[in-house]
Design a protein around this motif. Structure first.
Motif, PDB file in Angstrom:
ATOM      1  N   UNK A 181       0.842  -1.208   0.000  1.00  0.00           N
ATOM      2  CA  UNK A 181       0.000   0.000   0.000  1.00  0.00           C
ATOM      3  C   UNK A 181       0.871   1.250   0.000  1.00  0.00           C
ATOM      4  N   UNK A 182       0.343   2.316  -0.556  1.00  0.00           N
ATOM      5  CA  UNK A 182       1.055   3.600  -0.571  1.00  0.00           C
ATOM      6  C   UNK A 182       1.018   4.203   0.830  1.00  0.00           C
ATOM      7  N   UNK A 183       2.200   4.465   1.398  1.00  0.00           N
ATOM      8  CA  UNK A 183       2.286   5.009   2.756  1.00  0.00           C
ATOM      9  C   UNK A 183       2.682   6.481   2.762  1.00  0.00           C
ATOM     10  N   UNK A 184       3.416   6.909   1.752  1.00  0.00           N
ATOM     11  CA  UNK A 184       3.851   8.308   1.672  1.00  0.00           C
ATOM     12  C   UNK A 184       3.967   8.695   0.203  1.00  0.00           C
ATOM     13  N   UNK A 185       3.370   9.849  -0.145  1.00  0.00           N
ATOM     14  CA  UNK A 185       3.468  10.408  -1.484  1.00  0.00           C
ATOM     15  C   UNK A 185       4.284  11.685  -1.396  1.00  0.00           C
ATOM     16  N   UNK A 186       5.268  11.827  -2.263  1.00  0.00           N
ATOM     17  CA  UNK A 186       6.042  13.067  -2.350  1.00  0.00           C
ATOM     18  C   UNK A 186       5.926  13.577  -3.777  1.00  0.00           C
ATOM     19  N   UNK A 187       5.237  14.711  -3.946  1.00  0.00           N
ATOM     20  CA  UNK A 187       5.008  15.270  -5.279  1.00  0.00           C
ATOM     21  C   UNK A 187       5.967  16.414  -5.540  1.00  0.00           C
ATOM     22  N   UNK A 188       6.597  16.376  -6.705  1.00  0.00           N
ATOM     23  CA  UNK A 188       7.550  17.397  -7.123  1.00  0.00           C
ATOM     24  C   UNK A 188       7.013  18.073  -8.382  1.00  0.00           C
ATOM     25  N   UNK A 189       6.793  19.396  -8.268  1.00  0.00           N
ATOM     26  CA  UNK A 189       6.253  20.164  -9.389  1.00  0.00           C
ATOM     27  C   UNK A 189       6.734  21.607  -9.254  1.00  0.00           C
ATOM     28  N   UNK A 190       6.921  22.271 -10.372  1.00  0.00           N
ATOM     29  CA  UNK A 190       7.411  23.652 -10.420  1.00  0.00           C
ATOM     30  C   UNK A 190       6.299  24.628 -10.030  1.00  0.00           C
ATOM     31  N   UNK A 191       6.521  25.408  -8.982  1.00  0.00           N
ATOM     32  CA  UNK A 191       5.500  26.361  -8.529  1.00  0.00           C
ATOM     33  C   UNK A 191       5.190  27.422  -9.577  1.00  0.00           C
TER      34      UNK A 191
END
Length: 129
Positions: free
Chosen positions: A108-118
């Motif tokens: 199962x997914x326990x932690x999501x880290x999203x990277x995107x340009x503000x």
């Protein structure tokens, strides 16, 4: 396809779905956390991330994640690459390439880290007020 690749694919499909109010019960670990590079804050994935997506879609009804490509190491980490897209209220187009690192525990997914340009998200943030 490895378990982590499958989990990464399923996470992005759940986030991109516009007709499903809640994610599948077996997708996220209890207490799963989401973190974003643009604010460096942690928040509960369920319901937090899905509440945020509903708010975004209220302002940008066609907001989605397209071009999803998922990979994984087979053990603990899934990687998803995608493009955030949508038509902003002023008629302009939102397009922001992004990536997500997904920590997987017990399938199962326990932690999501999203990277995107503000900078690319600035018009979306303005539309949300």
């Amino acid at each position: 396809m490895s378990t982590t690749t499958t989990v990464a694919q399923r996470v992005l499909e759940a986030l991109a779905a516009t007709d499903t109010p809640e994610p599948p019960d077996d997708l996220f670990a209890p207490g799963a956390i989401t973190w974003h590079s643009f604010d460096e804050l942690e928040a509960p994935t369920v319901p937090g991330t899905f509440d945020t997506l509903r708010a975004i879609r209220a302002a940008v009804p066609d907001f989605t994640m397209s071009g999803i490509r998922a990979t994984g190491d087979g053990e603990r980490t899934g990687i998803a690459r995608y493009v955030l897209t949508g038509t902003l209220p002023d008629g302009s187009t939102l397009r922001a390439p992004a990536a997500m690192v997904i920590d997987v525990q017990d399938g199962r997914a326990a932690r999501l880290e999203e990277y995107v340009d503000t900078g690319q998200l600035a018009p979306l943030f303005a539309a949300l007020g």
